[in-house]
Motif scaffolding. Structure first.
Motif, mmCIF file in Angstrom:
data_model
loop_
_atom_site.group_PDB
_atom_site.id
_atom_site.type_symbol
_atom_site.label_atom_id
_atom_site.label_comp_id
_atom_site.label_asym_id
_atom_site.label_seq_id
_atom_site.Cartn_x
_atom_site.Cartn_y
_atom_site.Cartn_z
ATOM 1 N N SER A 128 -41.532 1.929 -14.779
ATOM 2 C CA SER A 128 -42.025 2.220 -16.133
ATOM 3 C C SER A 128 -41.892 0.989 -17.022
ATOM 4 C CB SER A 128 -41.251 3.389 -16.747
ATOM 5 O OG SER A 128 -39.886 3.058 -16.948
ATOM 6 N N ILE A 129 -40.966 0.099 -16.668
ATOM 7 C CA ILE A 129 -40.827 -1.156 -17.419
ATOM 8 C C ILE A 129 -42.125 -1.942 -17.369
ATOM 9 C CG2 ILE A 129 -39.592 -3.357 -17.505
ATOM 10 C CD1 ILE A 129 -37.170 -1.867 -16.334
ATOM 11 N N VAL A 130 -42.769 -1.954 -16.190
ATOM 12 C CA VAL A 130 -44.052 -2.644 -16.056
ATOM 13 C C VAL A 130 -45.099 -1.981 -16.948
ATOM 14 C CG1 VAL A 130 -45.901 -3.287 -14.458
ATOM 15 C CG2 VAL A 130 -43.516 -3.375 -13.707
ATOM 16 N N ALA B 122 -46.178 4.906 -16.489
ATOM 17 C CA ALA B 122 -46.799 4.185 -17.599
ATOM 18 C C ALA B 122 -47.000 5.101 -18.797
ATOM 19 C CB ALA B 122 -48.144 3.598 -17.155
ATOM 20 N N ASN B 123 -47.010 6.397 -18.557
ATOM 21 C CA ASN B 123 -47.164 7.384 -19.624
ATOM 22 C C ASN B 123 -46.011 7.319 -20.618
ATOM 23 O OD1 ASN B 123 -47.567 9.944 -21.026
ATOM 24 N ND2 ASN B 123 -46.139 10.819 -19.569
ATOM 25 N N SER B 124 -44.792 7.336 -20.117
ATOM 26 C CA SER B 124 -43.619 7.529 -20.965
ATOM 27 C C SER B 124 -43.435 6.459 -22.050
ATOM 28 C CB SER B 124 -42.365 7.626 -20.085
ATOM 29 O OG SER B 124 -41.195 7.694 -20.847
ATOM 30 N N PRO B 125 -43.305 5.148 -21.694
ATOM 31 C CA PRO B 125 -43.052 4.174 -22.762
ATOM 32 C C PRO B 125 -44.190 4.059 -23.758
ATOM 33 C CG PRO B 125 -43.566 3.059 -20.697
ATOM 34 C CD PRO B 125 -43.386 4.513 -20.373
ATOM 35 N N ASN B 126 -45.418 4.240 -23.291
ATOM 36 C CA ASN B 126 -46.549 4.103 -24.203
ATOM 37 C C ASN B 126 -46.697 5.326 -25.108
ATOM 38 O OD1 ASN B 126 -47.909 1.464 -23.483
ATOM 39 N ND2 ASN B 126 -47.713 2.384 -21.462
#
Length: 474
Positions: A290-292, A374-378
């Motif tokens: 998710s960092i990416v 990719a959902n979570s951080p964005n």
């Protein structure tokens, strides 16, 4: 009313070391509440045996707890957007520790359900109020990256709960709950030494005013609620959780799928619980990436205000085929039946290299989790981007409420689906078919993120203008 006021210059909030300590405490607490959430699913079998109830009633406990936590979070967040947030976080942590301890000593199913509901009420504070605090530490340029650590801590917490539940609870299901109660009490004490982070301190438009001693005194009121829901991006960010979490909620049954596969290959129930927990933990390691997703979201957001939402949309939709492969790839399990947990864990880890089906499943799972992560951080970053500081905790909690409904539905209904599918598909195939069907909920989720990418530029610009106007009123 003058809501940014001048006053004596204050310390920004402590030394660099104090600030770092405070951030670490908030991130760790975000992981601990997910440890509590992930603790029960690996122990469905032992707990159902102890209380003499079917496993689907334990699935109901998890589903109802998700919903109770989400409802409580709305109240916690609204108060947090109006008042001092630190005491709320301490009280919330104490409540979930009390509920977790009550779960450990529950004598029957109703008592266990009641204790889990108490814990869920406390958990509602940690996520919603904690989110508001953390966004006040992060500049807009780095929101995706830092929020990926926030989200990652929650994912790691869920993995830790799965692993701790399976390993500590294989012989006695009550032990993990007792251990987590102690950790919760220690975490509450750790809060005493954090500092109060100033609301709005990360916003570039407010930086000069706050540096000269001004105070951002805007607070949410009931009159703001129509404006919050009037932002179109908020509506898409909130609604996408209904379908996304229906899919994610079903995944808490992943340990059960692999435990059933182990039992189908002749392993004892105790060994199968450990195998299921380790496989599920191993297969969810893609969430680290998710960092990416956060980095890509930050980079694309600097080029276009549609960036974060587009990254989330592409990640969600691209992950779907990998999930479908994961559930149906046959996995050959080769571990010593009846051995200690450590021996079983080592055997499972070795099988990643020695058993091609395990290696293929791991690769598929890592790619699937990396894309959906990719959902979570964005999502976190977009909520901060399109809302002023005094609204963020409440918007997050409203999104979390819808997430809770979706996750409760996914977690509860998939259990019913497993039972209904048993007539046509014997275990463990019924679990694979049910899980695969629930991943189709990711399709409308991706569409809603694409719609959010069309509305977010206007909403982001409106927040920038609002904060700039407020700063000039000094």
């Amino acid at each position: 009313m003058a809501l940014i006021r001048s006053g004596p210059a204050r310390a920004w909030g402590g030394s660099a070391g104090h600030r770092f300590y405070s951030v670490v405490v908030f991130v760790l607490l975000a992981s601990l509440d997910n440890v509590a959430i992930g603790l029960v699913p690996p122990l469905y079998g032992p707990i159902s045996d102890a209380f003499d109830v079917p496993q689907r009633l334990l699935g109901l406990v998890t589903a109802v707890s998700f919903l109770a936590s989400a409802v409580a979070a709305v109240g916690w967040a609204y108060v947090g957007d109006r008042a001092n947030r630190k005491p709320l976080l301490m009280v919330g942590t104490l409540i979930w520790a009390l509920g977790t301890g009550g779960s450990a000593v529950a004598a029957n199913y109703p008592a266990f359900l009641a204790a889990q509901l108490v814990a869920a009420v406390g958990l509602g504070a940690v996520g919603s109020v904690g989110f508001s605090v953390v966004t006040d530490l992060i500049s807009p340029r780095r929101r995706g990256l830092v929020m990926s650590f926030w989200g990652l801590s929650q994912g790691v917490g869920t993995l830790a709960g799965t692993l701790v539940g399976g390993l500590l609870g294989a012989a006695d299901w009550r032990r993990p709950f007792l251990a987590l109660t102690v950790v919760g009490l220690v975490a509450t004490a750790a809060y005493l030494f954090t500092y109060d982070i100033r609301r709005g301190q990360s916003e570039p438009e407010l930086a000069d005013a706050l540096a000269t001693g001004a105070e951002y005194d805007y607070r949410i009121s009931r009159a703001d609620l129509p404006r919050i829901l009037g932002r179109r991006t908020n509506r898409w960010l909130i609604l996408q959780g209904l379908t996304a979490q229906a899919a994610f909620g079903s995944l808490v049954w992943l340990p059960v799928l692999f435990a059933e596969r182990a039992e189908d290959q002749g392993y004892s129930a105790a060994t199968a619980v450990v195998v299921g927990s380790v496989f599920a933990t191993l297969f969810q390691l893609g969430g680290v990436l998710s960092i990416v997703g956060g980095l890509v979201g930050d980079a694309l957001q600097r080029r276009t205000p549609r960036g974060r939402a587009m990254v989330a949309a592409v990640g969600i939709l691209a992950a779907l085929p990998f999930y479908l492969v994961l559930f149906f790839v046959p996995v050959r399990i080769d571990v010593p039946d009846g051995a200690g947990a450590g021996t079983v864990v080592r055997a499972v880890l070795a099988s990643v290299v020695t058993e091609p089906t395990v290696g293929l499943s791991l690769l598929t799972a890592v790619v699937a989790l990396a894309l959906t992560s990719a959902n979570s951080p964005n999502w976190f970053a977009l909520i901060a981007d399109v809302n002023p500081p005094e609204h963020r905790g409440t918007v997050y909690s409203l999104g979390n409420l819808v997430n809770g409904v979706g996750r409760a539905a996914g977690n509860g209904l998939v259990g019913v689906a497993f039972h209904a599918l048993r007539a046509a598909f014997p275990p463990p195939l019924n679990y694979a078919v049910g899980l695969a069907a629930f991943q189709l909920f990711f399709v409308p989720t991706g569409i809603m993120y694409w719609l959010a990418s069309r509305t977010s530029p206007k909403d982001i610009a409106a927040v920038h203008d609002l904060l700039h106007d407020r700063a000039e009123r000094l």
